[in-house]
Design an enzyme around this catalytic site. Structure first.
Site, PDB file in Angstrom:
ATOM      1  N   ARG A  20       0.841  -1.205   0.000  1.00 46.88           N
ATOM      2  CA  ARG A  20       0.000   0.000   0.000  1.00 46.88           C
ATOM      3  C   ARG A  20       0.871   1.247   0.000  1.00 46.88           C
ATOM      4  O   ARG A  20       0.600   2.214  -0.689  1.00 46.88           O
ATOM      5  CB  ARG A  20      -0.875   0.020   1.260  1.00 46.88           C
ATOM      6  CG  ARG A  20      -2.191  -0.687   1.086  1.00 46.88           C
ATOM      7  CD  ARG A  20      -2.885  -0.774   2.409  1.00 46.88           C
ATOM      8  NE  ARG A  20      -1.985  -1.356   3.414  1.00 46.88           N
ATOM      9  CZ  ARG A  20      -2.280  -1.488   4.698  1.00 46.88           C
ATOM     10  NH1 ARG A  20      -3.435  -1.077   5.159  1.00 46.88           N
ATOM     11  NH2 ARG A  20      -1.431  -2.048   5.544  1.00 46.88           N
ATOM     12  N   ARG A  45      -2.669 -15.867   3.304  1.00 43.95           N
ATOM     13  CA  ARG A  45      -4.036 -16.356   3.420  1.00 43.95           C
ATOM     14  C   ARG A  45      -4.519 -16.804   2.050  1.00 43.95           C
ATOM     15  O   ARG A  45      -4.278 -16.112   1.040  1.00 43.95           O
ATOM     16  CB  ARG A  45      -4.976 -15.259   3.944  1.00 43.95           C
ATOM     17  CG  ARG A  45      -4.891 -14.994   5.433  1.00 43.95           C
ATOM     18  CD  ARG A  45      -5.415 -16.181   6.268  1.00 43.95           C
ATOM     19  NE  ARG A  45      -5.313 -15.925   7.695  1.00 43.95           N
ATOM     20  CZ  ARG A  45      -4.276 -16.277   8.469  1.00 43.95           C
ATOM     21  NH1 ARG A  45      -3.255 -16.907   7.956  1.00 43.95           N
ATOM     22  NH2 ARG A  45      -4.293 -15.998   9.761  1.00 43.95           N
ATOM     23  N   GLU A  81     -10.061 -23.386   3.943  1.00 43.75           N
ATOM     24  CA  GLU A  81      -9.393 -24.349   4.842  1.00 43.75           C
ATOM     25  C   GLU A  81     -10.364 -24.961   5.816  1.00 43.75           C
ATOM     26  O   GLU A  81     -11.237 -24.244   6.315  1.00 43.75           O
ATOM     27  CB  GLU A  81      -8.298 -23.619   5.640  1.00 43.75           C
ATOM     28  CG  GLU A  81      -6.997 -23.572   4.923  1.00 43.75           C
ATOM     29  CD  GLU A  81      -5.949 -22.759   5.681  1.00 43.75           C
ATOM     30  OE1 GLU A  81      -5.900 -22.864   6.918  1.00 43.75           O
ATOM     31  OE2 GLU A  81      -5.216 -22.038   5.022  1.00 43.75           O
ATOM     32  N   HIS A 105      -1.037 -25.466   6.221  1.00 43.39           N
ATOM     33  CA  HIS A 105      -0.961 -24.246   7.050  1.00 43.39           C
ATOM     34  C   HIS A 105       0.049 -24.441   8.199  1.00 43.39           C
ATOM     35  O   HIS A 105      -0.334 -24.446   9.375  1.00 43.39           O
ATOM     36  CB  HIS A 105      -2.352 -23.877   7.606  1.00 43.39           C
ATOM     37  CG  HIS A 105      -2.417 -22.456   8.102  1.00 43.39           C
ATOM     38  ND1 HIS A 105      -3.532 -21.666   7.965  1.00 43.39           N
ATOM     39  CD2 HIS A 105      -1.501 -21.678   8.743  1.00 43.39           C
ATOM     40  CE1 HIS A 105      -3.308 -20.475   8.494  1.00 43.39           C
ATOM     41  NE2 HIS A 105      -2.077 -20.458   8.972  1.00 43.39           N
TER      42      HIS A 105
HETATM   43  C1  8YV Z   1      -1.189 -19.336  13.016  1.00 45.12           C
HETATM   44  C2  8YV Z   1      -1.319 -17.723  11.067  1.00 45.12           C
HETATM   45  O1  8YV Z   1      -0.736 -20.590  13.269  1.00 45.12           O
HETATM   46  O2  8YV Z   1      -0.828 -16.287  12.851  1.00 45.12           O
HETATM   47  C3  8YV Z   1      -1.317 -16.420  11.764  1.00 45.12           C
HETATM   48  O3  8YV Z   1      -1.839 -15.469  11.160  1.00 45.12           O
HETATM   49  O4  8YV Z   1      -1.713 -17.806   9.977  1.00 45.12           O
HETATM   50  C4  8YV Z   1      -0.855 -19.010  11.622  1.00 45.12           C
HETATM   51  O5  8YV Z   1       0.419 -19.229  11.219  1.00 45.12           O
HETATM   52  C5  8YV Z   1      -2.660 -19.251  13.232  1.00 45.12           C
HETATM   53  O6  8YV Z   1      -3.140 -18.005  12.925  1.00 45.12           O
HETATM   54  C6  8YV Z   1      -3.070 -19.566  14.621  1.00 45.12           C
HETATM   55  O7  8YV Z   1      -4.303 -18.982  14.923  1.00 45.12           O
END
Ligand code: 8YV
Length: 331
Positions: free
Chosen positions: A182, A244, A273, A291
């Site tokens: 951004r 994501r 997911e 993940h």
């Molecule tokens: C975590 C993740 O394990 O922290 C994040 O944003 O994507 C992960 O790697 C997960 O969020 C745990 O809630």
């Protein structure tokens, strides 16, 4: 309120040391069998606890927040990304949201770098071959040829903590770093990361050999890599996503892979997911991970400690250090 009266509902099992410390400090309810809670399970925790500790597997939406009990005052997410929580709805109800930044930056950047190496060098393909009896019949000059990393262009989408940590690693492998964000970074950070800003994502996509997705999922980044934008990539270009799944149109990615119009993809995160688009399983040039980019014992420990610090600060009447502000925040 003394900490021991703070009622904390935790949606998943956490590292043992973290659970013991939380139990010493607070009145904690755990989800004993560790399966992802359904809406009713989440609503039950949100009905009579002061603090909810969710993870990426819990969708804390507006309806759940609006129906939460009057005690609920803090959602201390065990995770950095907070797209699983409706932050604006929480803010409207006077519920503070916190997250766990920084402690998983290096782990996530390491995994992104591992995938940036593994994809062009066909590391996982090679391993799959060796797991099949008789599939490796001997070396030959044209066997398992990949693409050299040095001298290639890496385009990082989202140059926050993780994007910058990837840039620092990638320069050591001889990659030229470009980024789209951004905002352009301060020149000192750009020079530390040896990264060049590209003001339009489209232009960056046309020019790079490898794309690394490192922006958060927000309404503005949903399907940022749309069919049109994936179509801008060179046919040999590869995409790595440790952020994501929603940032990439998974179906459009599968279309391009099927047409041979993209060099490969390494995905640690998915649009729906734990479901993944089954078409993605068909391609040899696709690496799929469950993940796990931040999944180190040290990282999970650090996340748990951050959750505890956020809850303690709040219970002591202070602003949690990792408070996440709503999009409309003027505070
Ligand atoms: C975590 C993740 O394990 O922290 C994040 O944003 O994507 C992960 O790697 C997960 O969020 C745990 O809630």
């Amino acid at each position: 309120m003394p900490h021991s009266h703070t009622r904390v509902g935790v949606t998943r099992r956490l590292p043992r040391e973290i659970e013991s410390r939380m139990s010493e400090l607070f009145d904690v309810t755990y989800n004993e069998d560790d399966s992802a809670l359904d809406r009713a399970g989440l609503a039950a925790l949100m009905a009579d606890h002061d603090v909810l500790v969710p993870t990426v597997t819990d969708r804390i939406d507006r309806a759940l927040i609006e129906n939460a009990g009057p005690r609920l005052k803090l959602i201390a997410n065990f995770g950095n990304g907070t797209d699983n929580i409706d932050i604006d709805a929480a803010h409207e109800r006077g519920i503070i949201v916190s997250n766990t930044p920084s402690v998983l930056t290096d782990d996530t950047a390491d995994m992104a770098m591992a995938l940036i190496l593994a994809l062009p060098r066909r590391l996982v393909e090679g391993d799959r071959i060796m797991h099949q009896e008789g599939a490796f019949t001997g070396w030959s000059p044209n066997w398992m040829l990949g693409r050299r990393l040095a001298g290639k262009k890496l385009g990082i989408i989202g140059m926050g903590r993780i994007g910058q940590a990837i840039a620092r690693r990638a320069t050591a492998f001889g990659l030229d770093i470009f980024y789209h964000n951004r905002n352009q970074l301060h020149p000192d950070i750009e020079s530390q990361c040896k990264a060049t800003y590209v003001d339009t994502l489209d232009r960056m996509l046309r020019e790079v050999d490898i794309v690394s997705v490192n922006c958060p999922h927000t309404p503005a980044t949903y399907h940022l890599l749309s069919a049109r934008r994936l179509g801008l990539l060179q046919p040999h270009a590869m995409v790595v996503n440790t952020s994501r799944g929603e940032v990439i149109d998974e179906n459009a990615l599968a279309d391009r892979l099927a047409a041979g119009e993209i060099g490969g993809a390494a995905l640690d995160v998915f649009e729906r997911e734990p479901a993944i688009n089954p078409r993605l399983r068909a391609f040899d040039n696709v690496i799929l991970l469950p993940h796990m980019s931040s999944a180190t014992m040290e990282g999970r420990q650090g996340m748990g400690e951050k959750v505890i610090i956020n809850i303690r600060s709040w219970a002591d009447g202070h602003r949690p250090p990792d408070r996440v502000l709503p999009s409309s925040a003027d505070i």
